[in-house]
Design a protein around this motif. Structure first.
Motif, PDB file in Angstrom:
ATOM      1  N   PRO A  49     -12.813   1.568  13.233  1.00 31.32           N
ATOM      2  CA  PRO A  49     -13.049   1.369  11.795  1.00 31.32           C
ATOM      3  C   PRO A  49     -13.729   2.584  11.179  1.00 31.32           C
ATOM      4  N   GLY A  50     -13.334   2.895   9.964  1.00 32.10           N
ATOM      5  CA  GLY A  50     -13.905   4.039   9.273  1.00 32.10           C
ATOM      6  C   GLY A  50     -13.179   5.339   9.527  1.00 32.10           C
ATOM      7  N   GLU A  89     -10.737  -8.042  11.384  1.00 31.10           N
ATOM      8  CA  GLU A  89     -12.042  -7.845  12.029  1.00 31.10           C
ATOM      9  C   GLU A  89     -11.919  -7.310  13.459  1.00 31.10           C
ATOM     10  N   ARG A  94      -5.844  -0.445   8.444  1.00 33.27           N
ATOM     11  CA  ARG A  94      -6.857  -0.846   7.469  1.00 33.27           C
ATOM     12  C   ARG A  94      -6.968  -2.368   7.399  1.00 33.27           C
ATOM     13  N   TRP A  95      -5.815  -3.041   7.377  1.00 27.08           N
ATOM     14  CA  TRP A  95      -5.812  -4.511   7.355  1.00 27.08           C
ATOM     15  C   TRP A  95      -6.423  -5.080   8.637  1.00 27.08           C
ATOM     16  N   PHE A 118      -8.685  -3.829  10.577  1.00 27.17           N
ATOM     17  CA  PHE A 118     -10.135  -3.675  10.610  1.00 27.17           C
ATOM     18  C   PHE A 118     -10.829  -4.498   9.523  1.00 27.17           C
ATOM     19  N   ASP A 119     -10.293  -4.464   8.302  1.00 27.89           N
ATOM     20  CA  ASP A 119     -10.978  -5.088   7.175  1.00 27.89           C
ATOM     21  C   ASP A 119     -10.788  -6.597   7.133  1.00 27.89           C
ATOM     22  N   VAL A 120      -9.590  -7.057   7.461  1.00 26.66           N
ATOM     23  CA  VAL A 120      -9.286  -8.491   7.384  1.00 26.66           C
ATOM     24  C   VAL A 120      -9.267  -9.118   8.771  1.00 26.66           C
ATOM     25  N   ARG A 141     -12.039  -4.231  16.255  1.00 27.65           N
ATOM     26  CA  ARG A 141     -12.980  -3.131  16.436  1.00 27.65           C
ATOM     27  C   ARG A 141     -12.334  -1.871  17.001  1.00 27.65           C
ATOM     28  N   GLU A 156       0.838  -1.202   0.000  1.00 23.27           N
ATOM     29  CA  GLU A 156       0.000   0.000   0.000  1.00 23.27           C
ATOM     30  C   GLU A 156       0.864   1.240   0.000  1.00 23.27           C
TER      31      GLU A 156
END
Length: 385
Positions: free
Chosen positions: A176-177, A126, A119-120, A122-124, A128, A8
């Motif tokens: 996240p976000g 999971e 990002r990883w 949160f997205d992968v 919080r 990234e």
């Protein structure tokens, strides 16, 4: 967790390898890494090998951590370390940690890597919530956290403070976000006040200079050798009358002021506390600039003169120098002065330094169980010009 690679924003984040040990050893000789992180001191080759081939692999295997070597995506050069520790699957939480090799600084590597890991996570992964912690005074780490999207939420007393460090740490969190997209400047960008202040307070407190008549004054950080004269000054009847110093004033009060007020303010980035020293570098007074917690562009000043140095014009010169530094270096827009009504000596100092009298604040200060009226004056950048 299974080890993964992340590509990234010009970076390759991959699990550590045994062949990284030499570069890690070289990076961890850096005094900033040794000062602000928990790496062993002195840092030896065996520490590096254990990290890249032992502990990081074990953390991946048992799910307690996910630590990455941060490399240039084009060349493969090792630039930094970034990853997760203390992963708690029950809470869905982990702590992020990072360092940047000295040869890779100034390129936004830690910010880009932290965003990628978050990002990883949160997205992968999971998760919080991510947590960031750093010893108070580590403004470089704080700035990285802000630019990665973390919200700095307070202070926490450290369980294992560094021998030569502060006993408190900053604490922040990221949800996240909240992670800025690759390439976005995000909060605390290069031209923001947060970045300016981090650059100032992340360095040793500077010495300032002023001239009173034929005397050159030095405004320098207070030292242990000043404290006996500080005690004498704070036991003086005029100081007791017009200030809120503890009464009766003892040596432990001076020790606490140096440790918990003067040095802590610079570490936190909330102000600058100076000893005013005469031509022989003897303590002649104190002067403080305190940034408002409600408005970061506003500060207030306080000062006192040692009895032996009164009537020599030292404090007006010191006050003008400190305010000029506050405007030009800290980006302040307004500096305020307050003193109990009747404290004409303090008012003369402020007026000689250029402060404009603005009025009287009724019950404007808490002092020894009472709330006396106070005079109010202010200085703006154009007033010094």
């Amino acid at each position: 967790m299974e080890p993964v690679e992340i590509v990234e924003d010009g970076l390759l984040l991959r699990p550590w390898r045994a062949e990284d040990a030499d570069a890690v050893y070289r990076a961890c000789q850096d005094p900033d890494i040794q000062r602000w992180t928990t790496v062993p001191r002195p840092y030896r080759p065996e520490h590096a090998l254990d990290f890249v081939a032992g502990r990081s692999a074990a953390a991946w295997a048992d799910g307690s951590g996910a630590e990455f070597a941060v490399c240039d995506a084009a060349t493969g050069e090792l630039l930094a370390s970034c990853g997760l520790v203390s992963i708690d699957r029950g809470l869905g939480s982990a702590e992020v940690g990072y360092w940047t090799a000295p040869w890779a600084r100034g390129r936004g590597v830690a910010v880009r890597a932290t965003r990628a890991v978050a990002r990883w996570a949160f997205d992968v992964g999971e998760l919080r919530r991510l947590i960031w912690q750093a010893e108070i005074g580590n403004h470089a780490s704080r700035l990285v956290a802000l630019r990665a999207g973390f919200r700095i939420e307070g202070e926490l007393r450290l369980a294992q403070p560094a021998v030569d460090g502060r006993p408190e740490g900053w604490l922040g969190s990221l949800l996240p976000g909240e992670v800025p997209a690759p390439g976005e400047p995000g909060p605390a960008g290069p031209d923001t006040l947060a970045a300016l202040r981090a650059a100032v307070f992340g360095r040793p407190q500077p010495v300032l200079f002023a001239t009173a008549g034929a005397t050159e004054l030095r405004l320098r950080p207070m030292e242990e050798r000043d404290l006996d004269t500080v005690v004498t000054t704070c036991q003086d009847a005029e100081t007791v009358r017009w200030t809120s110093v503890p009464h009766p004033y003892q040596r432990e009060h001076a020790d606490g002021y140096l440790r918990d007020v003067a040095r802590a303010a610079w570490a936190r980035g909330t102000g600058a506390n100076y000893a005013v020293a005469d031509a022989e570098d003897r303590y002649a007074g104190s002067i403080d600039l305190r940034i408002s917690p409600a408005d970061p562009l506003v500060a207030d000043v306080g000062f006192m003169t040692a009895p032996h140095a009164r009537g020599r014009g030292y404090l007006p010169a010191a006050l003008a120098a400190l305010c000029a530094w506050g405007f030009t270096t800290l980006g302040l827009a307004r500096i305020e002065w307050r003193a109990n009504v009747g404290n004409t000596a303090s008012r003369r100092v402020a007026e000689k330094a250029g402060f404009a009298f603005e009025g009287t604040a009724r019950s404007g200060i808490q002092q020894r169980g009472e709330r006396p009226d106070v005079w109010v004056a202010a200085l703006l950048p154009q007033d010094l010009a």
